[in-house]
Design an enzyme around this catalytic site. Sequence first.
Site, short mmCIF file in Angstrom:
data_model
loop_
_atom_site.label_atom_id
_atom_site.label_comp_id
_atom_site.label_asym_id
_atom_site.label_seq_id
_atom_site.Cartn_x
_atom_site.Cartn_y
_atom_site.Cartn_z
N LYS A 13 0.82 -1.21 0.00
CA LYS A 13 0.00 0.00 0.00
C LYS A 13 0.86 1.27 0.00
O LYS A 13 0.58 2.21 -0.72
CB LYS A 13 -0.93 0.04 1.23
CG LYS A 13 -1.96 -1.06 1.28
CD LYS A 13 -2.95 -0.83 2.40
CE LYS A 13 -2.32 -0.83 3.79
NZ LYS A 13 -1.71 -2.10 4.20
N ARG A 88 -9.31 1.60 8.76
CA ARG A 88 -8.92 0.24 9.14
C ARG A 88 -10.10 -0.53 9.73
O ARG A 88 -9.96 -1.70 10.05
CB ARG A 88 -7.83 0.27 10.22
CG ARG A 88 -6.43 0.63 9.74
CD ARG A 88 -5.72 -0.53 9.08
NE ARG A 88 -4.43 -0.88 9.61
CZ ARG A 88 -3.28 -0.26 9.38
NH1 ARG A 88 -3.25 0.83 8.66
NH2 ARG A 88 -2.16 -0.72 9.87
N ARG A 127 11.58 -6.20 4.94
CA ARG A 127 11.33 -4.77 4.70
C ARG A 127 12.22 -3.88 5.57
O ARG A 127 12.39 -4.14 6.75
CB ARG A 127 9.86 -4.47 4.99
CG ARG A 127 9.52 -3.00 4.88
CD ARG A 127 8.06 -2.78 4.65
NE ARG A 127 7.28 -2.90 5.87
CZ ARG A 127 5.97 -2.64 5.92
NH1 ARG A 127 5.33 -2.27 4.84
NH2 ARG A 127 5.31 -2.76 7.05
N ARG A 160 11.24 -1.89 10.96
CA ARG A 160 10.19 -1.51 11.92
C ARG A 160 10.04 -2.60 12.96
O ARG A 160 9.97 -3.77 12.61
CB ARG A 160 8.87 -1.33 11.17
CG ARG A 160 8.75 -0.01 10.46
CD ARG A 160 7.54 0.08 9.59
NE ARG A 160 6.32 -0.46 10.17
CZ ARG A 160 5.13 -0.40 9.57
NH1 ARG A 160 5.01 0.18 8.39
NH2 ARG A 160 4.06 -0.91 10.14
N ARG A 171 -0.65 -8.66 13.45
CA ARG A 171 -1.19 -7.61 12.57
C ARG A 171 -2.06 -8.22 11.47
O ARG A 171 -3.07 -7.64 11.09
CB ARG A 171 -0.04 -6.79 11.97
CG ARG A 171 0.59 -5.85 13.00
CD ARG A 171 1.93 -5.31 12.53
NE ARG A 171 1.83 -4.50 11.34
CZ ARG A 171 2.82 -4.35 10.45
NH1 ARG A 171 3.97 -4.98 10.63
NH2 ARG A 171 2.66 -3.58 9.42
P1 AMP Z 1 0.94 0.82 9.07
O1 AMP Z 1 2.19 1.59 8.80
O2 AMP Z 1 -0.23 1.30 8.25
O3 AMP Z 1 1.14 -0.68 8.98
O4 AMP Z 1 0.54 1.12 10.59
C1 AMP Z 1 1.39 0.80 11.67
C2 AMP Z 1 0.59 0.76 12.95
O5 AMP Z 1 0.04 2.07 13.21
C3 AMP Z 1 -0.61 -0.16 12.96
O6 AMP Z 1 -0.25 -1.51 13.26
C4 AMP Z 1 -1.48 0.47 14.05
O7 AMP Z 1 -0.98 0.19 15.35
C5 AMP Z 1 -1.27 1.95 13.78
N1 AMP Z 1 -2.26 2.45 12.79
C6 AMP Z 1 -2.00 2.93 11.54
N2 AMP Z 1 -3.14 3.31 10.93
C7 AMP Z 1 -4.14 3.03 11.79
C8 AMP Z 1 -5.56 3.15 11.74
N3 AMP Z 1 -6.19 3.63 10.65
N4 AMP Z 1 -6.28 2.77 12.83
C9 AMP Z 1 -5.68 2.31 13.93
N5 AMP Z 1 -4.34 2.13 14.05
C10 AMP Z 1 -3.58 2.49 13.00
#
Ligand code: AMP
Length: 219
Positions: A13, A88, A127, A160, A171
């Site tokens: 994404k 989400r 990654r 990360r 996740r």
């Molecule tokens: P990502 O980089 O999109 O994988 O997000 C990393 C982490 O940030 C996720 O595992 C959540 O803990 C938090 N996070 C990111 N976007 C959201 C969202 N829309 N709602 C809730 N938590 C989020």
Amino acid sequence: MNIILLGAPGAGKGTQAAYVAKRLNLAYIATGDLFRKAVEQGTELGKQAKYYMEEGKLCPDEITIGMLLERLANPDCQTGVVFDGFPRNLNQAEALDKALAQQSQGIDKVVYIKVSEEELLRRLSGRWVCRNCQAPYHITDFPPQIQGRCDKCGGELYQRPDDATPTVKKRLKVYLAATAPLIDYYTRLGKLVEVDGEGKAEKVAKRIIKALGKGDAVS
Ligand code: AMP
């Protein structure tokens, strides 16, 4: 034009959303990037988000939606946005619909990037991300020119903490329970387009642009 990129962690994404935003001249909002920045800066929001991120859980809607709406109010979002990692869950999707409707806007298309679980795990475990500009790399698929350094800004690359295998598995579970139902939600609204997310990033990008009916925008 407002576009959402939907898919599991590791579906690509971030890479694709940044590409689409640039090509179509749209703003780019990644809630994960906003949270990571807040954690790094040690802000109050970052302190609240840190625990959930480390656990591979979703941050509470209240703080996530608040942060998103604040970002959405920036002038660069007026002509359209590519959303990455938001919404989400259904509650977030409804909050986004409401916020856009207040500006006489709406979501135009939702691109669901489909990738097998085996491939997701392979991608996430390899990654690396730039600490400074968040650009993503992969140890074998897309290595940086200089090891450990970002090609774009020279920033330090890091893995990360939530890409470690046990957290990745959590996740993916969270994704299936909370986020996958959005596929039905946007299908019912007639907005979903499904794209095969396997293969080289450039190929996937072409499929996405085509699915958005914007083939002419690709040079
Ligand atoms: P990502 O980089 O999109 O994988 O997000 C990393 C982490 O940030 C996720 O595992 C959540 O803990 C938090 N996070 C990111 N976007 C959201 C969202 N829309 N709602 C809730 N938590 C989020």
